[in-house]
Design an enzyme around this catalytic site. Structure first.
Site, mmCIF file in Angstrom:
data_model
loop_
_atom_site.group_PDB
_atom_site.id
_atom_site.type_symbol
_atom_site.label_atom_id
_atom_site.label_comp_id
_atom_site.label_asym_id
_atom_site.label_seq_id
_atom_site.Cartn_x
_atom_site.Cartn_y
_atom_site.Cartn_z
ATOM 1 N N SER A 100 0.843 -1.205 0.000
ATOM 2 C CA SER A 100 0.000 0.000 0.000
ATOM 3 C C SER A 100 0.873 1.248 0.000
ATOM 4 O O SER A 100 2.093 1.181 0.126
ATOM 5 C CB SER A 100 -0.912 0.006 1.238
ATOM 6 O OG SER A 100 -0.143 0.293 2.407
ATOM 7 N N SER A 102 0.882 3.672 2.261
ATOM 8 C CA SER A 102 0.897 4.335 3.565
ATOM 9 C C SER A 102 2.277 4.869 3.946
ATOM 10 O O SER A 102 2.383 5.707 4.833
ATOM 11 C CB SER A 102 0.395 3.384 4.656
ATOM 12 O OG SER A 102 1.324 2.338 4.881
ATOM 13 N N LYS A 157 5.627 0.462 9.241
ATOM 14 C CA LYS A 157 5.439 1.882 9.567
ATOM 15 C C LYS A 157 6.750 2.412 10.147
ATOM 16 O O LYS A 157 7.718 1.674 10.321
ATOM 17 C CB LYS A 157 4.314 2.083 10.591
ATOM 18 C CG LYS A 157 2.987 1.449 10.238
ATOM 19 C CD LYS A 157 2.276 2.137 9.112
ATOM 20 C CE LYS A 157 0.938 1.458 8.818
ATOM 21 N NZ LYS A 157 0.267 2.022 7.622
ATOM 22 N N SER A 263 -2.852 6.756 6.244
ATOM 23 C CA SER A 263 -2.192 5.646 6.922
ATOM 24 C C SER A 263 -2.997 5.235 8.141
ATOM 25 O O SER A 263 -3.255 6.048 9.030
ATOM 26 C CB SER A 263 -0.770 6.052 7.352
ATOM 27 O OG SER A 263 -0.188 5.053 8.170
#
Length: 298
Positions: A100, A102, A157, A263
């Site tokens: 993705s 994010s 992340k 996100s």
């Protein structure tokens, strides 16, 4: 464990294959192979006693007698390869694909990355229990971890808060322990795809490092929970129209994506416990859409 969870747990599948192929390999090496050798020697002695002059025929006979059964050849022969992959993947480096956006603009969809599995300590495969402590995760690290709400999924992340930190994200500005990050404007980021669009791009300078982030100026800074937060230690967080403030509990980390307004991260689903840590992402080893992306990143 459900079938879907089992299929999603590649480490467990690899471990099962390692055990199965290892048992077959050992059974053949220490039981079947010696029996084949003894049987071959007896038959070859009888063959030699008949004084056959054709050495080629003897070699073919010996090869036939020593040949592994098909079920051993197609099972046990994979054991060394699977063992090597298991060791590399479990204790050294593991590959992941970014699914993705994010982490834009740091990581793109389609980036294949390498994750250092030992920098945060050695963990037992499958059990994920740390047996040797090494470095601790630091603010600014890009980390892969098991999603707290579904550990069968891996997320990636950036660490913005470590145990004991007070993390405040208000008006789209990050403050950690009272020190607000500095922001420097950059050219807008172009999202390439079926529909071209732009995002506001900034350099975010923290005491740990400087890296790029994206903001969507049309999005509110508020974190909409659609009800009360339902994650462990949710009482350590407060939400308002300007953003969120959280005190990171011991043994946990506060994670955020670099694509701040796009996100789903610790602002929404809570803290990442230490036992969910997989490793530190550090290198893009391939992107089939853009090979120029190969290399390290911050």
């Amino acid at each position: 464990m459900s079938l879907q969870a089992l299929i999603g747990n590649f480490a467990l599948i690899l471990f099962i294959l390692l055990i199965v192929t290892g048992v077959v390999w050992c059974f053949d090496r220490f039981t079947l192979a010696p029996k084949r050798r003894l049987n071959a020697e007896a038959i070859l002695r009888d063959f030699d006693a008949k004084s056959h002059p054709d050495s080629g025929e003897r070699a073919r006979l010996e090869a036939d007698l020593l040949r592994q059964p098909a079920w051993v050849e197609y099972t046990g022969s994979f054991f060394p390869v699977i063992a090597l992959v298991f060791i590399l993947r479990s204790f050294l480096f593991e590959p992941f694909k970014i699914p993705s956006g994010s982490m834009l603009p740091t990581l793109f969809v389609g980036d294949f990355i390498l994750v250092n599995k030992f920098t945060y300590g050695i963990r037992l495969p499958i059990l994920d229990k740390k047996i040797i402590s090494m470095n601790e995760p630091q603010r600014g690290d890009v980390m892969v971890f098991k999603y707290p709400k579904d550990p069968s999924q891996n997320y990636i992340k950036r660490i913005v808060g470590i145990p004991g930190d007070l993390v405040v994200y208000k008006d789209k500005k990050l403050t950690v322990n009272g020190v607000q990050s500095e922001y420097e404007g950059m050219p807008d980021f172009l999202h390439e795809g079926s529909q071209l669009s732009y995002s506001k791009q900034l350099n975010e300078k923290t005491p740990a490092l400087t890296h790029r982030i994206l903001n969507d100026e049309d999005r509110s800074p508020a974190v909409y929970m659609f009800g009360e937060a339902d994650f462990p230690f949710a009482d350590q967080c407060t939400y308002d129209a300007d953003g969120v403030s959280c005190k990171v509990p011991q043994g946990h980390y506060f994670m955020m994506g670099d694509n701040r307004d796009n996100s789903q991260d610790s602002r929404y689903w809570g803290f990442v416990p230490d036992q969910n840590v997989v490793g530190k992402a550090f290198f893009i080893w391939m992107n089939f859409s853009d090979i120029k992306r190969i290399g390290s990143f911050q």
